[in-house]
Design a protein around this motif. Sequence first.
Motif, PDB file in Angstrom:
ATOM      1  N   ARG A 137      35.574  27.040  37.350  1.00  0.00           N
ATOM      2  CA  ARG A 137      36.568  27.202  38.421  1.00  0.00           C
ATOM      3  C   ARG A 137      36.217  26.319  39.614  1.00  0.00           C
ATOM      4  O   ARG A 137      37.062  25.620  40.167  1.00  0.00           O
ATOM      5  CB  ARG A 137      36.650  28.664  38.860  1.00  0.00           C
ATOM      6  CG  ARG A 137      37.652  28.851  39.996  1.00  0.00           C
ATOM      7  CD  ARG A 137      37.324  29.913  41.006  1.00  0.00           C
ATOM      8  NE  ARG A 137      35.976  29.859  41.505  1.00  0.00           N
ATOM      9  CZ  ARG A 137      35.405  30.865  42.139  1.00  0.00           C
ATOM     10  NH1 ARG A 137      36.043  32.000  42.297  1.00  0.00           N
ATOM     11  NH2 ARG A 137      34.187  30.756  42.612  1.00  0.00           N
ATOM     12  N   ASN A 138      34.959  26.332  40.005  1.00  0.00           N
ATOM     13  CA  ASN A 138      34.528  25.511  41.139  1.00  0.00           C
ATOM     14  C   ASN A 138      34.697  24.023  40.851  1.00  0.00           C
ATOM     15  O   ASN A 138      35.093  23.255  41.731  1.00  0.00           O
ATOM     16  CB  ASN A 138      33.076  25.820  41.502  1.00  0.00           C
ATOM     17  CG  ASN A 138      32.917  27.201  42.082  1.00  0.00           C
ATOM     18  OD1 ASN A 138      33.889  27.849  42.454  1.00  0.00           O
ATOM     19  ND2 ASN A 138      31.697  27.671  42.140  1.00  0.00           N
TER      20      ASN A 138
ATOM     21  N   THR B  87      44.831  27.015  40.195  1.00  0.00           N
ATOM     22  CA  THR B  87      43.464  27.325  39.755  1.00  0.00           C
ATOM     23  C   THR B  87      42.994  28.636  40.365  1.00  0.00           C
ATOM     24  O   THR B  87      42.443  29.496  39.673  1.00  0.00           O
ATOM     25  CB  THR B  87      42.505  26.186  40.151  1.00  0.00           C
ATOM     26  OG1 THR B  87      42.955  24.973  39.563  1.00  0.00           O
ATOM     27  CG2 THR B  87      41.090  26.476  39.704  1.00  0.00           C
ATOM     28  N   SER B  88      43.235  28.803  41.657  1.00  0.00           N
ATOM     29  CA  SER B  88      42.830  30.037  42.337  1.00  0.00           C
ATOM     30  C   SER B  88      43.583  31.246  41.805  1.00  0.00           C
ATOM     31  O   SER B  88      42.998  32.317  41.609  1.00  0.00           O
ATOM     32  CB  SER B  88      43.053  29.913  43.847  1.00  0.00           C
ATOM     33  OG  SER B  88      42.230  28.906  44.370  1.00  0.00           O
TER      34      SER B  88
ATOM     35  N   TYR C 172      42.205  32.201  38.332  1.00  0.00           N
ATOM     36  CA  TYR C 172      40.931  32.905  38.429  1.00  0.00           C
ATOM     37  C   TYR C 172      41.124  34.288  39.044  1.00  0.00           C
ATOM     38  O   TYR C 172      40.509  35.257  38.610  1.00  0.00           O
ATOM     39  CB  TYR C 172      39.904  32.103  39.245  1.00  0.00           C
ATOM     40  CG  TYR C 172      38.620  32.869  39.390  1.00  0.00           C
ATOM     41  CD1 TYR C 172      37.710  32.924  38.343  1.00  0.00           C
ATOM     42  CD2 TYR C 172      38.333  33.590  40.549  1.00  0.00           C
ATOM     43  CE1 TYR C 172      36.547  33.664  38.453  1.00  0.00           C
ATOM     44  CE2 TYR C 172      37.176  34.326  40.663  1.00  0.00           C
ATOM     45  CZ  TYR C 172      36.291  34.359  39.614  1.00  0.00           C
ATOM     46  OH  TYR C 172      35.146  35.100  39.703  1.00  0.00           O
TER      47      TYR C 172
ATOM     48  N   TYR D 173      42.372  36.560  36.437  1.00  0.00           N
ATOM     49  CA  TYR D 173      41.247  36.870  35.537  1.00  0.00           C
ATOM     50  C   TYR D 173      40.350  37.932  36.159  1.00  0.00           C
ATOM     51  O   TYR D 173      40.018  38.935  35.519  1.00  0.00           O
ATOM     52  CB  TYR D 173      40.466  35.579  35.250  1.00  0.00           C
ATOM     53  CG  TYR D 173      39.040  35.775  34.808  1.00  0.00           C
ATOM     54  CD1 TYR D 173      38.734  36.099  33.494  1.00  0.00           C
ATOM     55  CD2 TYR D 173      37.991  35.623  35.714  1.00  0.00           C
ATOM     56  CE1 TYR D 173      37.422  36.273  33.089  1.00  0.00           C
ATOM     57  CE2 TYR D 173      36.683  35.797  35.320  1.00  0.00           C
ATOM     58  CZ  TYR D 173      36.397  36.119  34.011  1.00  0.00           C
ATOM     59  OH  TYR D 173      35.105  36.296  33.612  1.00  0.00           O
TER      60      TYR D 173
ATOM     61  N   THR E 225      39.570  35.131  46.443  1.00  0.00           N
ATOM     62  CA  THR E 225      40.127  34.001  45.708  1.00  0.00           C
ATOM     63  C   THR E 225      41.580  33.769  46.070  1.00  0.00           C
ATOM     64  O   THR E 225      42.018  32.655  46.245  1.00  0.00           O
ATOM     65  CB  THR E 225      40.000  34.255  44.192  1.00  0.00           C
ATOM     66  OG1 THR E 225      38.621  34.367  43.876  1.00  0.00           O
ATOM     67  CG2 THR E 225      40.596  33.121  43.403  1.00  0.00           C
TER      68      THR E 225
END
Length: 151
Positions: free
Chosen positions: A98-99, A123-124, A127, A130, A150
């Motif tokens: 993720r990073n 992306t954020s 995650y 998730y 996040t």
Amino acid sequence: VPLARTAISTWQCYQHPAPNEASSLQEDPTILCFQEEWATGRLVSGMIALILVVTIIAAFSYMTRIAPTLSDATTTLSFLTAKARPEFYYHTLVIVLRNLAVALCPVFAPANLFVGSTLMLLTSLAYGLYAATLKPWKNPYCSMADTLGTI
């Protein structure tokens, strides 16, 4: 993650205003893209990206894959497994990926902030979904804080 961002930055060029048709490196405008100096820098940064970034991700992936088979994984690989629930032994790898994805978002669209921001948001959100759905942390408050932080 910073190594990946630095290594990829040599591919980020911007177009000069018309009538000049040259392109310069975004990180250092004195370097003209598609010239000899730029090509050399690209070769070096590509090697750095392959050696360091890919090797680190591969090592994390390998350690994550073997962690469940080790009897002493909680002590040997505690940096990978200590904070996540046992069934989420792979959570540290998810965080690293993720990073990496967040760091590379501006690289995919250096001249278009909307596209880079949208990629970072997606992306954020992925995650966050998730973390909110699976709650990988041992402490439920950590999972909640991770999700809220996040998003």
